[in-house]
Scaffold this motif. Structure first.
Motif, PDB file in Angstrom:
ATOM      1  N   THR A 104       0.840  -1.210   0.000  1.00 47.62           N
ATOM      2  CA  THR A 104       0.000   0.000   0.000  1.00 47.62           C
ATOM      3  C   THR A 104       0.874   1.259   0.000  1.00 47.62           C
ATOM      4  N   HIS A 105       2.191   1.089   0.245  1.00 52.68           N
ATOM      5  CA  HIS A 105       3.089   2.258   0.274  1.00 52.68           C
ATOM      6  C   HIS A 105       3.853   2.452  -1.025  1.00 52.68           C
ATOM      7  N   ARG A 106       4.204   1.354  -1.654  1.00 50.38           N
ATOM      8  CA  ARG A 106       5.025   1.461  -2.863  1.00 50.38           C
ATOM      9  C   ARG A 106       4.934   0.169  -3.667  1.00 50.38           C
ATOM     10  N   ASP A 107       5.272   0.279  -4.951  1.00 47.84           N
ATOM     11  CA  ASP A 107       5.506  -0.903  -5.776  1.00 47.84           C
ATOM     12  C   ASP A 107       7.023  -0.999  -5.952  1.00 47.84           C
ATOM     13  N   ALA A 108       7.575  -2.181  -5.770  1.00 42.09           N
ATOM     14  CA  ALA A 108       9.030  -2.346  -5.941  1.00 42.09           C
ATOM     15  C   ALA A 108       9.284  -3.457  -6.949  1.00 42.09           C
ATOM     16  N   HIS A 109      10.230  -3.196  -7.838  1.00 40.78           N
ATOM     17  CA  HIS A 109      10.546  -4.187  -8.872  1.00 40.78           C
ATOM     18  C   HIS A 109      12.032  -4.467  -8.852  1.00 40.78           C
ATOM     19  N   LEU A 110      12.376  -5.740  -8.645  1.00 42.28           N
ATOM     20  CA  LEU A 110      13.786  -6.147  -8.575  1.00 42.28           C
ATOM     21  C   LEU A 110      14.099  -7.014  -9.784  1.00 42.28           C
ATOM     22  N   ARG A 111      15.213  -6.705 -10.451  1.00 40.93           N
ATOM     23  CA  ARG A 111      15.635  -7.510 -11.605  1.00 40.93           C
ATOM     24  C   ARG A 111      17.091  -7.880 -11.395  1.00 40.93           C
ATOM     25  N   ILE A 112      17.336  -9.179 -11.380  1.00 42.17           N
ATOM     26  CA  ILE A 112      18.715  -9.645 -11.166  1.00 42.17           C
ATOM     27  C   ILE A 112      19.278 -10.142 -12.498  1.00 42.17           C
ATOM     28  N   THR A 113      20.475  -9.724 -12.818  1.00 41.82           N
ATOM     29  CA  THR A 113      21.146 -10.203 -14.035  1.00 41.82           C
ATOM     30  C   THR A 113      22.536 -10.671 -13.621  1.00 41.82           C
ATOM     31  N   PRO A 114      23.224 -11.398 -14.495  1.00 38.70           N
ATOM     32  CA  PRO A 114      24.580 -11.822 -14.125  1.00 38.70           C
ATOM     33  C   PRO A 114      25.475 -10.627 -13.804  1.00 38.70           C
ATOM     34  N   GLU A 115      25.141  -9.451 -14.333  1.00 42.07           N
ATOM     35  CA  GLU A 115      25.995  -8.272 -14.096  1.00 42.07           C
ATOM     36  C   GLU A 115      25.688  -7.586 -12.767  1.00 42.07           C
ATOM     37  N   GLY A 116      24.527  -7.822 -12.220  1.00 44.26           N
ATOM     38  CA  GLY A 116      24.155  -7.121 -10.992  1.00 44.26           C
ATOM     39  C   GLY A 116      22.661  -7.177 -10.782  1.00 44.26           C
ATOM     40  N   ALA A 117      22.126  -6.127 -10.168  1.00 43.25           N
ATOM     41  CA  ALA A 117      20.679  -6.098  -9.934  1.00 43.25           C
ATOM     42  C   ALA A 117      20.197  -4.663  -9.962  1.00 43.25           C
ATOM     43  N   THR A 118      18.964  -4.477 -10.419  1.00 46.16           N
ATOM     44  CA  THR A 118      18.362  -3.144 -10.361  1.00 46.16           C
ATOM     45  C   THR A 118      17.106  -3.234  -9.526  1.00 46.16           C
ATOM     46  N   LEU A 119      16.889  -2.212  -8.736  1.00 43.75           N
ATOM     47  CA  LEU A 119      15.689  -2.156  -7.899  1.00 43.75           C
ATOM     48  C   LEU A 119      15.012  -0.825  -8.181  1.00 43.75           C
ATOM     49  N   ARG A 120      13.766  -0.896  -8.605  1.00 40.81           N
ATOM     50  CA  ARG A 120      13.039   0.345  -8.902  1.00 40.81           C
ATOM     51  C   ARG A 120      11.799   0.397  -8.029  1.00 40.81           C
ATOM     52  N   THR A 121      11.473   1.580  -7.561  1.00 41.81           N
ATOM     53  CA  THR A 121      10.233   1.726  -6.789  1.00 41.81           C
ATOM     54  C   THR A 121       9.392   2.810  -7.429  1.00 41.81           C
ATOM     55  N   LYS A 122       8.095   2.699  -7.228  1.00 51.97           N
ATOM     56  CA  LYS A 122       7.202   3.766  -7.702  1.00 51.97           C
ATOM     57  C   LYS A 122       6.005   3.847  -6.772  1.00 51.97           C
ATOM     58  N   ALA A 123       5.178   4.848  -7.007  1.00 57.33           N
ATOM     59  CA  ALA A 123       3.989   5.033  -6.164  1.00 57.33           C
ATOM     60  C   ALA A 123       3.118   3.777  -6.239  1.00 57.33           C
ATOM     61  N   PRO A 124       2.405   3.463  -5.159  1.00 57.35           N
ATOM     62  CA  PRO A 124       1.637   2.205  -5.155  1.00 57.35           C
ATOM     63  C   PRO A 124       0.515   2.202  -6.187  1.00 57.35           C
ATOM     64  N   THR A 125       0.327   1.041  -6.830  1.00 53.45           N
ATOM     65  CA  THR A 125      -0.778   0.892  -7.782  1.00 53.45           C
ATOM     66  C   THR A 125      -2.093   0.886  -7.011  1.00 53.45           C
ATOM     67  N   GLN A 126      -2.050   0.312  -5.815  1.00 52.50           N
ATOM     68  CA  GLN A 126      -3.261   0.240  -4.990  1.00 52.50           C
ATOM     69  C   GLN A 126      -2.924   0.681  -3.581  1.00 52.50           C
ATOM     70  N   THR A 127      -3.786   1.513  -3.000  1.00 49.07           N
ATOM     71  CA  THR A 127      -3.503   1.971  -1.637  1.00 49.07           C
ATOM     72  C   THR A 127      -4.460   1.356  -0.622  1.00 49.07           C
ATOM     73  N   ALA A 128      -5.545   0.736  -1.119  1.00 46.66           N
ATOM     74  CA  ALA A 128      -6.490   0.088  -0.196  1.00 46.66           C
ATOM     75  C   ALA A 128      -5.815  -1.139   0.413  1.00 46.66           C
ATOM     76  N   PRO A 129      -5.949  -1.325   1.764  1.00 47.30           N
ATOM     77  CA  PRO A 129      -5.278  -2.467   2.389  1.00 47.30           C
ATOM     78  C   PRO A 129      -5.800  -3.801   1.876  1.00 47.30           C
ATOM     79  N   ALA A 130      -4.979  -4.832   2.010  1.00 51.21           N
ATOM     80  CA  ALA A 130      -5.380  -6.174   1.556  1.00 51.21           C
ATOM     81  C   ALA A 130      -6.563  -6.660   2.390  1.00 51.21           C
ATOM     82  N   ASP A 131      -7.482  -7.354   1.728  1.00 54.04           N
ATOM     83  CA  ASP A 131      -8.629  -7.905   2.423  1.00 54.04           C
ATOM     84  C   ASP A 131      -8.278  -9.332   2.842  1.00 54.04           C
ATOM     85  N   LEU A 132      -7.844  -9.466   4.089  1.00 62.42           N
ATOM     86  CA  LEU A 132      -7.343 -10.772   4.525  1.00 62.42           C
ATOM     87  C   LEU A 132      -8.452 -11.800   4.672  1.00 62.42           C
ATOM     88  N   LYS A 133      -9.661 -11.308   4.910  1.00 66.04           N
ATOM     89  CA  LYS A 133     -10.773 -12.252   5.063  1.00 66.04           C
ATOM     90  C   LYS A 133     -11.051 -12.950   3.742  1.00 66.04           C
TER      91      LYS A 133
END
Ligand SMILES: C[S@@+](CC[C@H](N)C(=O)[O-])C[C@H]1O[C@@H](n2cnc3c(N)ncnc32)[C@H](O)[C@@H]1O
Length: 398
Positions: A104-133
């Motif tokens: 609900t705070h952010r979207d994070a995308h991690l991509r690992i390659t043999p050369e290293g890794a990139t991590l990108r974050t952006k504003a959340p696609t959804q801010t409504a909390p998960a419905d655990l029920k």
């Protein structure tokens, strides 16, 4: 985590990603979804394509449901939060090279390659909390024993999904999951009026009706619009046979469909500009929800004369085709935004099942200002100028 493989910067990025996971897992409702994808080619479990991880509230307390997606089947296993975090960490870099975490705070995308890794974050696609029920792993959106599934060739008479219909089954379920999320965000009225334009053989139309009536207890009127009369006849007969009284199909061109009240417009894999015709109907009928999964994109590809820095790469047919798809669907989303909708563009079903896998969903906003409209239209104009496009077909019909 495989430390011999992941070094230096890559480890830092993976650790940061895991910190985001831990932070979201601490309050389960912040965690919306985590997906591990891009399996390592040499992985012994290579028919494991991806894992989707969602929070669930079980009798024994908060857990995370791992949906292991294999080539031809799915398997679900529940983990305690601690075990879930450990499992994710173990799989990153050893079995999967890509991870996406939606909180609900952010979207994070991690991509690992043999050369290293990139991590990108952006504003959340959804801010409504998960419905655990809402335990997605337990609440089945569609009963495989539904007789229409057998009649349409998806299941056996005993309600088992046929081996050659697994992809279709998966697609139907994913579609219902999307509808379920949209309904949660913008509930449909009990007597919802819904049109499925380019309904084809009706798999998704039947599934939708089934879910809205049996699953949600609504009494909707669902109309499938389809050019091919033989399919319309087949679907109408089946709807009557299974007692779906308010599910009807009409043999008609989308462009001739009368403008009337529509709460939800659906057009899945409607060819080329048929998607635009459907969106235009949705807009003129002031549909609260629009769901389209575009198919072939011929119009923009034909009319695109790029005069930007991409022109040298677009001489390659495949890149030109993909670019045309992006431009076509990007402009569709912007035109929906210009008309007062909040849009999302995402992967409908994995590319391993079909190359036509983009979905655009749009929810009508409560308020929309002239400035917001102008901002969206200015973006459309800039894209058109850059790609030498005179008109997007959708503009000409709305
Ligand atoms: C690829 S099928 C998709 C069927 C279904 N929506 C699905 O996703 O399984 C597209 C359907 O749209 C229909 N279609 C295309 N253009 C249409 C139009 N202008 N009016 C009505 N139906 C149309 C075609 O006949 C075809 O059956």
């Amino acid at each position: 985590m495989n430390c011999s493989f992941l070094c230096g910067m890559a480890q830092t990025q993976v650790h940061t990603f895991m910190d985001y996971c831990r932070e979201a897992a601490a309050s389960q409702q912040d965690w919306l979804k985590c997906t591990l994808a891009l399996p390592v080619a040499t992985d012994a479990r290579s028919d494991l394509k991806s894992i989707t991880i969602r929070p669930v509230l079980l009798k024994k307390g908060p857990h995370f449901a791992f949906n292991f997606r294999y080539k031809t089947r799915d398997e679900v296993k529940n983990y305690t939060p601690e075990a879930a975090l450990l499992e994710i960490e173990n799989l990153l870099g050893t079995h999967f090279m890509e991870a996406t975490l939606q909180t609900t705070h952010r979207d994070a995308h991690l991509r690992i390659t043999p050369e290293g890794a990139t991590l990108r974050t952006k504003a959340p696609t959804q801010t409504a909390p998960a419905d655990l029920k809402h335990d997605k792993t337990k609440v089945r959106l569609l009963d495989p024993a539904a007789p229409w599934l057998h009649a349409l060739g998806i299941t056996t008479a005993k309600g088992e999904v046929l081996a050659n219909a697994q992809d279709k089954w998966r697609q139907i379920n994913k579609f219902l999951e999307i509808i379920s999320n949209l309904h949660r965000e913008k509930p449909l009225p009990t007597d919802a009026q819904i049109a499925d334009m380019g309904s084809g053989k009706g798999y998704l139309t039947f599934a939708l009706y089934n879910y809205l009536t049996d699953g949600l207890g609504l009494k909707p009127q669902v109309t499938g619009i389809e050019l091919r009369p033989n399919l319309v006849e087949l679907c109408n007969k089946l709807a009557q046979k299974v007692g779906y009284q308010q599910l009807t199909f009409v043999a008609e061109d989308i462009r001739d469909f009368p403008m009337e009240r529509l709460d939800m417009l659906i057009a899945l894999h409607a060819c080329d500009t048929a998607t635009d015709l459907a969106i235009a109907k949705g807009l003129s009928s002031k549909a609260e929800i629009v769901v389209v999964a575009p198919c072939c994109h011929k119009q923009i590809r034909r009319d695109m004369h790029p005069a930007n820095e991409l022109s040298p790469v677009l001489k390659h047919g495949i890149l030109e085709e993909r670019q045309a798809e992006i431009v076509t669907d990007g402009i569709r989303a912007l035109l929906l935004e210009a008309n007062g909708y909040k849009t999302s563009v995402f992967e409908f079903i994995s590319t391993e099942h079909t190359a036509k896998n983009v979905m655009i969903t749009a929810l009508k906003k409560q308020t929309h200002t002239a400035a917001q409209q102008k901002a969206a239209l200015d973006k459309v104009a800039a894209i058109k100028a850059g790609f030498g496009i005179e008109k997007h077909y959708l503009e000409t019909i709305i």
